[in-house]
Write a protein that holds these residues in place. Structure first.
Motif, PDB file in Angstrom:
ATOM      1  N   PHE A   5       0.526   8.079  -6.528  1.00 34.16           N
ATOM      2  CA  PHE A   5      -0.495   8.899  -6.296  1.00 34.16           C
ATOM      3  C   PHE A   5      -0.284  10.487  -5.831  1.00 34.16           C
ATOM      4  O   PHE A   5      -0.962  11.048  -5.866  1.00 34.16           O
ATOM      5  N   GLN A  24      14.465   8.046  -6.876  1.00 30.80           N
ATOM      6  CA  GLN A  24      12.950   7.721  -7.632  1.00 30.80           C
ATOM      7  C   GLN A  24      12.465   8.735  -8.460  1.00 30.80           C
ATOM      8  O   GLN A  24      11.958   8.034  -9.090  1.00 30.80           O
ATOM      9  N   GLU A  65      11.143   7.292 -12.173  1.00 30.23           N
ATOM     10  CA  GLU A  65      10.562   8.182 -12.693  1.00 30.23           C
ATOM     11  C   GLU A  65      10.198   8.840 -13.966  1.00 30.23           C
ATOM     12  O   GLU A  65       9.242   8.283 -14.719  1.00 30.23           O
ATOM     13  N   LEU A 119       0.592  -1.224  -0.161  1.00 26.78           N
ATOM     14  CA  LEU A 119       0.256   0.217   0.132  1.00 26.78           C
ATOM     15  C   LEU A 119       0.764   1.316   0.121  1.00 26.78           C
ATOM     16  O   LEU A 119       0.755   2.389  -1.359  1.00 26.78           O
ATOM     17  N   ALA A 120       1.990   1.522   0.915  1.00 28.24           N
ATOM     18  CA  ALA A 120       3.044   1.776   0.439  1.00 28.24           C
ATOM     19  C   ALA A 120       3.808   2.813  -0.258  1.00 28.24           C
ATOM     20  O   ALA A 120       3.945   3.788  -1.078  1.00 28.24           O
ATOM     21  N   PRO A 173      -0.657   2.200   5.517  1.00 32.20           N
ATOM     22  CA  PRO A 173       0.196   2.215   5.900  1.00 32.20           C
ATOM     23  C   PRO A 173       0.510   3.530   7.060  1.00 32.20           C
ATOM     24  O   PRO A 173       2.444   3.958   7.949  1.00 32.20           O
ATOM     25  N   TYR A 174       0.178   4.734   6.699  1.00 29.87           N
ATOM     26  CA  TYR A 174       0.767   6.304   7.071  1.00 29.87           C
ATOM     27  C   TYR A 174       0.398   6.111   8.993  1.00 29.87           C
ATOM     28  O   TYR A 174       1.586   6.440   9.505  1.00 29.87           O
ATOM     29  N   LEU A 215       2.674   1.405  -3.007  1.00 27.16           N
ATOM     30  CA  LEU A 215       1.562   1.667  -4.380  1.00 27.16           C
ATOM     31  C   LEU A 215       1.740   3.895  -4.355  1.00 27.16           C
ATOM     32  O   LEU A 215       1.537   3.729  -5.592  1.00 27.16           O
ATOM     33  N   ALA A 216       0.543   3.790  -2.743  1.00 24.45           N
ATOM     34  CA  ALA A 216       0.464   5.452  -2.447  1.00 24.45           C
ATOM     35  C   ALA A 216       1.919   6.599  -3.311  1.00 24.45           C
ATOM     36  O   ALA A 216       1.920   7.914  -3.684  1.00 24.45           O
ATOM     37  N   LEU A 217       3.298   6.140  -3.044  1.00 21.12           N
ATOM     38  CA  LEU A 217       4.153   6.243  -3.602  1.00 21.12           C
ATOM     39  C   LEU A 217       4.384   6.650  -4.989  1.00 21.12           C
ATOM     40  O   LEU A 217       5.050   7.798  -5.541  1.00 21.12           O
ATOM     41  N   ALA A 218       4.455   5.326  -5.246  1.00 23.35           N
ATOM     42  CA  ALA A 218       4.680   5.612  -6.636  1.00 23.35           C
ATOM     43  C   ALA A 218       3.519   6.124  -8.024  1.00 23.35           C
ATOM     44  O   ALA A 218       3.859   7.033  -8.552  1.00 23.35           O
ATOM     45  N   VAL A 244      -5.738   3.491   1.080  1.00 25.31           N
ATOM     46  CA  VAL A 244      -4.577   3.406   0.622  1.00 25.31           C
ATOM     47  C   VAL A 244      -3.400   4.019   1.562  1.00 25.31           C
ATOM     48  O   VAL A 244      -2.157   3.177   1.824  1.00 25.31           O
ATOM     49  N   ILE A 245      -3.238   5.020   1.582  1.00 27.33           N
ATOM     50  CA  ILE A 245      -2.383   6.111   2.587  1.00 27.33           C
ATOM     51  C   ILE A 245      -2.492   5.952   3.559  1.00 27.33           C
ATOM     52  O   ILE A 245      -1.513   5.995   4.273  1.00 27.33           O
ATOM     53  N   ARG A 270      -8.723   5.106  -2.352  1.00 26.75           N
ATOM     54  CA  ARG A 270      -6.979   6.206  -2.741  1.00 26.75           C
ATOM     55  C   ARG A 270      -6.664   6.495  -1.204  1.00 26.75           C
ATOM     56  O   ARG A 270      -5.687   6.673  -0.382  1.00 26.75           O
TER      57      ARG A 270
END
Lengths: 278, 340
Positions: free
Chosen positions: A89, B334, B338, A81-82, B51-52, A84-87, B47-48, B44
């Motif tokens: 969102f 990173q 990208e 999940l983390a 883990p946050y 996915l969020a970083l890449a 998802v954040i 969405r």
């Protein structure tokens, strides 16, 4: 590279020797009959027999495997999940802090992580009565926390290097984001997830420092048993145990690599077929 | 468009009762989903958030607690520290007072006691020397692998990573048998008459250098290889065409372009090595002081939680700058991936 001789080649061979000779020596001496590990006096497998009778060690191994399997599974879910969020969102509120909390555990000295988690558990217990004492639960939580960072980094880098046109195509065809994730994204990043799980599992199985801080009486993990024995010097039983661990890990990695490589080839072939309109 | 996909659960919930599920349960589930949607914690947001929140509770909050306990007194109690925040009732004035007592003597002790200062400096030195050793050994290896045939690179890197998967503790243990008196190294050097049989390298700073270099080498090679592999050989050919000698081309082209890898690898080794406990404990001598060992002893032997906390906070202060540089390098790399 045209030739593997020359100074560069020598450096490479020296490096590999440096990495592997100690492990091979360790395995070799596990078959030494002599109690003084490094004085060779004949071939014997008796230390393996003693290993099987050491119940304290076997119990600890079972506990460690259990904690590793559970924490690796949690770490994979949270880490994916983390990642996915970083890449995917883009920018969201608190992204800076989020990114920091993902990369910091990768380098944080273990003594700090261990101490801080223990103090959290003690404070929580005083405040809300949970966790009730320390043991498997607290070790699992601690391992999940630092392992999910590794999983997140692996998944994130896989997603960043992956072409997102497939995901966009699915969206254009009307799939909802959740469906896109489960039908398109998840199968493509599954190798990253598998290696993330394996890495989290090994990290948990390997951790001494954090587990020593957050464990309680009655929950001794395998590294804690090994450490207290190694502190007293070399012991042939530990050599035998090390050999077993190294062989298990090597086999596991070998099989996983083969399976993943085959899946990757299959996927490539499917993509090719799809492109040719098959 | 197919409506009976995997998710979202909410749609299926509101779409009607799945057979065999009591009505009140699915109503309750639908209400929970609706509530989560309203506060932005569905899809969405979830998802954040998952883990946050986990990292916030189990990674960030603990540091605040360590910080707080570093200001308390050590007492003989369970847990062995005093609470710095106290709610007192003043019976004369019939008032409640919130009293915060900050005990600064712990930090004063860190600054005045030679033991701690020496341990911090010695940890920085040990970590720096080991990082340099990793770089000197790892750079040629990463370079050689990056210049190998493409089909060879995967297996060669696999061989670098493989030891990392076997137990760290056991790899450190392997060196005890090699470095101890009458161990493998002493026997080998003794056979050619260089040392006598009681000679040993174990329990010394050198043994700790070897141990850290050995354990952390893969962490150095991985980022180095990642940058060196991306390097376009055409650049080196261009340098050669313009009259650069090979070593000149290396210094002017390869080295600067691999700098992000050098920085990332060095920090991946240096930061955890500063706080290393297992290696100095098993391979170092009694006078090999490292701060991780000091923290461990304050906590486990002396049961002085406030001092252990203060040592941890001070260690963190040393490492804040390197950690932030590391995050900056990671984030930039990173972004680069990208953009490609």
């Amino acid at each position: 590279m045209k030739r593997f001789g020359g100074p560069l080649g020598w450096a490479l061979w020296f490096g590999y020797a440096f990495l592997y000779v100690p492990i091979f020596l360790l395995m070799l001496y596990s078959f030494n009959e002599n109690r003084l590990v490094t004085v060779w006096s004949g071939f014997s497998t008796k230390w393996y027999g003693e290993l099987l009778e050491n119940t304290q060690l076997l119990d600890a191994a079972y506990l460690s495997l259990k904690v590793a399997a559970i924490s690796a599974s949690f770490a994979v879910v949270l880490g994916t999940l983390a990642g996915l969020a970083l890449a995917r969102f883009g920018r969201f509120r608190g992204r800076m802090l989020f990114g920091g909390m993902i990369t910091a555990p990768l380098v944080m000295p273990e003594v700090i992580t261990g101490l801080s988690l223990l103090l959290l558990f003690v404070a929580l217990e005083g405040l809300v009565g949970w966790p009730d004492g320390r043991g498997v639960t607290t070790i699992t939580i601690a391992h999940t926390t630092f392992a999910m960072a590794y999983v997140a980094v692996i998944v994130q880098s896989r997603l960043s290097s992956m072409d997102d046109s497939l995901e966009e195509a699915a969206m254009d065809l009307g799939a909802r984001p959740a469906k896109v994730f489960f039908v398109i994204t998840l199968p493509i990043i599954s190798p990253a997830i598998v290696s993330g799980w394996l890495l989290a599992f090994t990290l948990s199985l390997d951790d001494l420092v954090i587990a020593s801080f957050v464990s309680g009486p009655g929950s001794t993990t395998l590294p804690m048993v090994i450490f207290s024995s190694v502190r007293l010097g070399v012991s042939p039983q530990i050599n035998a145990l090390a050999t077993v661990i190294v062989l298990l890990v090597a086999t596991g990695i070998f099989v996983a690599t083969l399976v993943l490589a085959r899946q990757e080839r299959q996927r490539k072939r499917d993509e090719q077929m799809a492109l040719q309109g098959g | 468009m197919s409506r009976n996909g995997f998710l979202p659960l909410g749609d299926r919930m509101s779409g009607g009762n799945p057979p065999g599920v009591p009505a009140f349960l699915s109503t309750a589930a639908a209400a929970v989903v609706a509530l989560l949607r309203r506060v932005g914690l569905w899809g969405r947001g979830l998802v954040i958030a998952a883990p946050y929140l986990w990292l916030f509770l189990f990674f960030l909050v603990p540091f605040l607690i360590v910080f707080r306990i570093s200001f308390s007194d050590a007492v003989i109690a369970q847990p062995p520290y005093s609470d710095i925040v106290q709610l007192l009732e003043d019976t004369d004035l019939e008032q409640w007072k919130l009293q915060i007592t900050l005990n600064l003597s712990t930090y004063l002790r860190l600054l005045t006691d030679d033991l701690y200062i020496y341990a911090y400096l010695s940890s920085l030195k040990m970590a720096a020397v080991s990082t340099l050793l990793c770089l000197l050994l790892g750079y040629p290896m990463a370079y050689a692998i990056a210049r190998a045939k493409p089909s060879m690179r995967g297996p060669l890197m696999m061989l670098i990573i493989l030891p990392f998967w076997t137990s760290f503790l056991i790899r450190v243990y392997a060196w005890i048998g090699i470095l101890k008196a009458n161990g493998v190294l002493a026997n080998m050097l003794g056979a050619v008459g260089l040392v006598d049989s009681n000679w040993e390298l174990l329990y010394s700073d050198v043994a700790v250098y070897i141990g850290i270099t050995y354990s952390y080498l893969p962490f150095m090679i991985l980022p180095l290889y990642a940058t060196l592999e991306k390097l376009d050989p055409v650049l080196l050919e261009a340098a050669a065409d313009l009259g650069c000698k090979p070593w000149e081309a290396f210094l002017k082209v390869t080295l600067p372009l691999s700098l992000p890898g050098i920085v990332a690898g060095s920090l991946l080794v240096f930061i955890p090595a500063v706080g290393e406990f297992v290696i100095p404990e098993l391979l170092g001598g009694p006078d090999t002081l490292m701060i991780g060992r000091v923290l461990w002893n304050e906590f486990f032997s002396n049961r002085d939680w406030p001092v252990a906390s203060a040592v941890a906070i001070a260690l963190l202060l040393f490492l804040v700058v390197p950690i932030m540089v590391f995050q900056y390098v990671q984030a930039r790399q990173q972004d680069g991936e990208e953009r490609r």
